[in-house]
Design an enzyme around this catalytic site. Structure first.
Site, PDB file in Angstrom:
ATOM      1  N   GLY A  13       0.864  -1.316   0.085  1.00  0.00           N
ATOM      2  CA  GLY A  13       0.048  -0.091   0.063  1.00  0.00           C
ATOM      3  C   GLY A  13       0.752   1.113   0.114  1.00  0.00           C
ATOM      4  O   GLY A  13       0.556   2.267   0.574  1.00  0.00           O
ATOM      5  N   ASP A  58      -0.707  -7.335  -5.056  1.00  0.00           N
ATOM      6  CA  ASP A  58      -1.936  -7.491  -4.584  1.00  0.00           C
ATOM      7  C   ASP A  58      -1.978  -8.099  -2.933  1.00  0.00           C
ATOM      8  O   ASP A  58      -1.546  -9.230  -3.069  1.00  0.00           O
ATOM      9  CB  ASP A  58      -3.118  -8.258  -5.257  1.00  0.00           C
ATOM     10  CG  ASP A  58      -4.487  -8.256  -4.684  1.00  0.00           C
ATOM     11  OD1 ASP A  58      -4.627  -8.026  -3.511  1.00  0.00           O
ATOM     12  OD2 ASP A  58      -5.273  -8.675  -5.443  1.00  0.00           O
ATOM     13  N   TYR A 146     -14.933  -0.876   9.113  1.00  0.00           N
ATOM     14  CA  TYR A 146     -13.536  -0.389   9.281  1.00  0.00           C
ATOM     15  C   TYR A 146     -12.807  -0.633  10.354  1.00  0.00           C
ATOM     16  O   TYR A 146     -11.786  -1.264  10.747  1.00  0.00           O
ATOM     17  CB  TYR A 146     -13.126   1.026   8.650  1.00  0.00           C
ATOM     18  CG  TYR A 146     -11.883   1.490   8.968  1.00  0.00           C
ATOM     19  CD1 TYR A 146     -10.897   1.118   8.014  1.00  0.00           C
ATOM     20  CD2 TYR A 146     -11.663   2.511   9.788  1.00  0.00           C
ATOM     21  CE1 TYR A 146      -9.473   1.579   8.303  1.00  0.00           C
ATOM     22  CE2 TYR A 146     -10.460   2.975  10.203  1.00  0.00           C
ATOM     23  CZ  TYR A 146      -9.175   2.514   9.167  1.00  0.00           C
ATOM     24  OH  TYR A 146      -7.971   3.127   9.354  1.00  0.00           O
TER      25      TYR A 146
HETATM   26  P1  NAD Z   1      -4.264   5.176   1.741  1.00  0.00           P
HETATM   27  O1  NAD Z   1      -5.884   5.015   1.241  1.00  0.00           O
HETATM   28  O2  NAD Z   1      -3.884   6.416   1.395  1.00  0.00           O
HETATM   29  O3  NAD Z   1      -3.376   3.922   1.141  1.00  0.00           O
HETATM   30  C1  NAD Z   1      -3.655   2.676   1.133  1.00  0.00           C
HETATM   31  C2  NAD Z   1      -2.980   2.115  -0.222  1.00  0.00           C
HETATM   32  O4  NAD Z   1      -3.361   0.549  -0.020  1.00  0.00           O
HETATM   33  C3  NAD Z   1      -3.511   2.652  -1.578  1.00  0.00           C
HETATM   34  O5  NAD Z   1      -2.436   3.258  -2.333  1.00  0.00           O
HETATM   35  C4  NAD Z   1      -4.210   1.558  -2.245  1.00  0.00           C
HETATM   36  O6  NAD Z   1      -3.880   1.605  -3.651  1.00  0.00           O
HETATM   37  C5  NAD Z   1      -3.577   0.395  -1.473  1.00  0.00           C
HETATM   38  N1  NAD Z   1      -4.196  -0.725  -1.727  1.00  0.00           N
HETATM   39  C6  NAD Z   1      -5.760  -0.972  -1.583  1.00  0.00           C
HETATM   40  N2  NAD Z   1      -6.143  -2.397  -1.850  1.00  0.00           N
HETATM   41  C7  NAD Z   1      -5.011  -2.996  -2.078  1.00  0.00           C
HETATM   42  C8  NAD Z   1      -4.669  -4.282  -2.331  1.00  0.00           C
HETATM   43  N3  NAD Z   1      -5.404  -5.389  -2.448  1.00  0.00           N
HETATM   44  N4  NAD Z   1      -3.415  -4.758  -2.623  1.00  0.00           N
HETATM   45  C9  NAD Z   1      -2.411  -3.999  -2.485  1.00  0.00           C
HETATM   46  N5  NAD Z   1      -2.461  -2.636  -1.998  1.00  0.00           N
HETATM   47  C10 NAD Z   1      -3.815  -2.229  -1.865  1.00  0.00           C
HETATM   48  O7  NAD Z   1      -4.214   4.664   3.319  1.00  0.00           O
HETATM   49  P2  NAD Z   1      -3.204   5.394   4.421  1.00  0.00           P
HETATM   50  O8  NAD Z   1      -3.700   6.428   4.944  1.00  0.00           O
HETATM   51  O9  NAD Z   1      -1.877   5.454   3.762  1.00  0.00           O
HETATM   52  O10 NAD Z   1      -3.226   4.163   5.631  1.00  0.00           O
HETATM   53  C11 NAD Z   1      -2.472   3.150   5.609  1.00  0.00           C
HETATM   54  C12 NAD Z   1      -2.864   2.184   6.771  1.00  0.00           C
HETATM   55  O11 NAD Z   1      -2.847   3.120   7.872  1.00  0.00           O
HETATM   56  C13 NAD Z   1      -4.198   1.682   6.656  1.00  0.00           C
HETATM   57  O12 NAD Z   1      -4.111   0.331   7.278  1.00  0.00           O
HETATM   58  C14 NAD Z   1      -4.938   2.495   7.416  1.00  0.00           C
HETATM   59  O13 NAD Z   1      -6.067   2.048   8.103  1.00  0.00           O
HETATM   60  C15 NAD Z   1      -4.174   3.062   8.629  1.00  0.00           C
HETATM   61  N6  NAD Z   1      -4.637   4.392   9.206  1.00  0.00           N
HETATM   62  C16 NAD Z   1      -4.298   5.545   8.507  1.00  0.00           C
HETATM   63  C17 NAD Z   1      -4.831   6.428   8.901  1.00  0.00           C
HETATM   64  C18 NAD Z   1      -4.827   7.804   8.319  1.00  0.00           C
HETATM   65  O14 NAD Z   1      -5.409   8.961   8.869  1.00  0.00           O
HETATM   66  N7  NAD Z   1      -4.182   7.994   7.113  1.00  0.00           N
HETATM   67  C19 NAD Z   1      -5.347   6.491  10.405  1.00  0.00           C
HETATM   68  C20 NAD Z   1      -5.370   5.435  11.176  1.00  0.00           C
HETATM   69  C21 NAD Z   1      -4.861   4.174  10.522  1.00  0.00           C
HETATM   70  N1  SER Z   2      -7.921   8.548   9.649  1.00  0.00           N
HETATM   71  C1  SER Z   2      -8.742   7.204   9.390  1.00  0.00           C
HETATM   72  C2  SER Z   2     -10.118   7.154   8.872  1.00  0.00           C
HETATM   73  O1  SER Z   2     -10.595   8.366   8.831  1.00  0.00           O
HETATM   74  C3  SER Z   2      -8.962   6.525  10.767  1.00  0.00           C
HETATM   75  O2  SER Z   2      -8.264   5.304  10.871  1.00  0.00           O
HETATM   76  O3  SER Z   2     -10.474   6.514   8.267  1.00  0.00           O
END
Ligand code: NAD
Ligand code: SER
Length: 319
Positions: A13, A58, A146
């Site tokens: 990701g 994937d 989620y």
């Molecule tokens: P994002 O949506 O920006 O990036 C996720 C990436 O995963 C995308 O680039 C997407 O193309 C890729 N993806 C989706 N399905 C896929 C698959 N089957 N195989 C491979 N890649 C795939 O998310 P993010 O904000 O970078 O978050 C990353 C992690 O951190 C996640 O687990 C999310 O739950 C967690 N998180 C994020 C936040 C936040 O505020 N950004 C907060 C809490 C937790």
């Molecule tokens: N920032 C994330 C969301 O809003 C929390 O995991 O989904």
């Protein structure tokens, strides 16, 4: 020592909001050739692809994860591939499949290839019955799909640690604020979009109420926390290692808009709550990060005003 004993690192990701900056930080720390970025999609403008090795992967394809780990000598996986809350509630089946199925794939690869794993959790593990200042340990009854997938992720991490000795660590990230990649479909995206709109239009129509208070963190702090946790000696980590609350900042949407209006003359923000208000209302206002502080000495560098200045400077330079 990327990962352990010179092994390489794989980031899943990697083209998302966190991956874009984590890959950069890991390549700065361990060298570009040691960090393989991967995602299910492509993006020719993303430096995770342009500044080092990249693979299309994937996370539901366990065999391909195992193959790349064996072929490339991977020792550590930062598993970021997931659907976030707003996108996840629109596609609950896909959310369960990618978030839970993808985590199982990576954990199975860890068994097969003796990997260390970082897999993030979220403040979305808490439900409306949790205290509004959420402690590290409390009942986890999320009302979003989620959030359910994130609770399951923490349970799986504990199971693989206890049953197979796999070193799996995680942080319950708060809403993350950054400008190098767009926010990926979460409820906290308003706290990212507002900056771009303020600079471009001097106006933002926010999709949560002004009094919506959530825990938030600037991306620099989130990346630093991630690297600190992964550098911590395993013996110092207790039973919360699959999902640490971390100290962060907590502000309402109105306080954020006010902090931006101190920097941008005439900035105006309206508030038109949509379905994402419901998800935000189910999460805590703030979280207690004392366990992370005790076990691996975490504290953030930014506060609201410093973060607002950094965001506006960074975005202005990007444009
Ligand atoms: P994002 O949506 O920006 O990036 C996720 C990436 O995963 C995308 O680039 C997407 O193309 C890729 N993806 C989706 N399905 C896929 C698959 N089957 N195989 C491979 N890649 C795939 O998310 P993010 O904000 O970078 O978050 C990353 C992690 O951190 C996640 O687990 C999310 O739950 C967690 N998180 C994020 C936040 C936040 O505020 N950004 C907060 C809490 C937790
Ligand atoms: N920032 C994330 C969301 O809003 C929390 O995991 O989904």
């Amino acid at each position: 020592m990327p990962g352990l004993d010179g092994d390489k690192i794989l980031v899943t990701g990697a083209l998302g909001q966190i991956g874009t900056e984590l890959v950069e930080a890991l390549r700065d720390k361990y060298g570009a050739s040691s960090v393989i970025a991967s995602d299910i999609r492509s993006d020719e403008h993303n430096n995770a692809i342009n500044n080092g090795p990249y693979a299309t992967l994937d996370v539901l394809d366990t065999d391909s994860i195992i193959k790349i780990c064996k072929d490339e000598g991977i020792g550590t996986v930062y598993h970021l591939a997931a659907l976030l809350s707003a996108t996840g509630e629109q596609n609950p089946e896909l959310c369960r499949k990618v978030n839970v199925g993808g985590t199982i794939s990576v954990l199975e690869a860890a068994r097969e290839c003796s990997l260390r794993i970082f897999t993030p959790s979220s403040i979305a593990v808490f439900g409306p019955d949790a205290p509004k200042h959420a402690p590290q340990i409390t009942d986890l009854n999320p009302t979003t799909v989620y959030g359910e997938t994130k609770v399951k992720g923490e349970l799986l991490a504990k199971e693989y640690w206890d049953d197979y000795g796999i070193d799996v660590r995680g942080i319950r990230y708060p809403g993350l604020i950054s400008y190098k990649a767009p926010a990926g479909g979460g409820t906290t995206d308003y706290a990212v979009e507002i900056f771009e709109a303020a600079l471009k239009d001097g106006y933002y129509n926010c999709f949560v109420r002004p009094d919506t208070r959530l825990p938030m963190l600037y991306m620099d702090d989130a990346i630093r926390a991630t690297l600190m946790l992964m550098d911590a000696q395993s013996g110092t980590l207790g039973p919360s290692k699959a999902g640490y609350n971390i100290d962060c900042y907590s502000f309402t949407a109105e306080e954020l808009a006010h902090a931006i209006s101190k920097e941008i003359d005439g900035f105006k923000c309206d508030f038109s709550p949509d379905i994402r208000q419901k998800y935000a209302d189910s999460w805590p206002d703030s979280i207690d990060g004392s366990v992370a502080k005790e076990e691996w000495n975490w504290s953030p560098n930014f506060d609201l005003d410093k973060m607002v200045k950094e965001m506006l400077n960074g975005l202005s330079k990007e444009h």
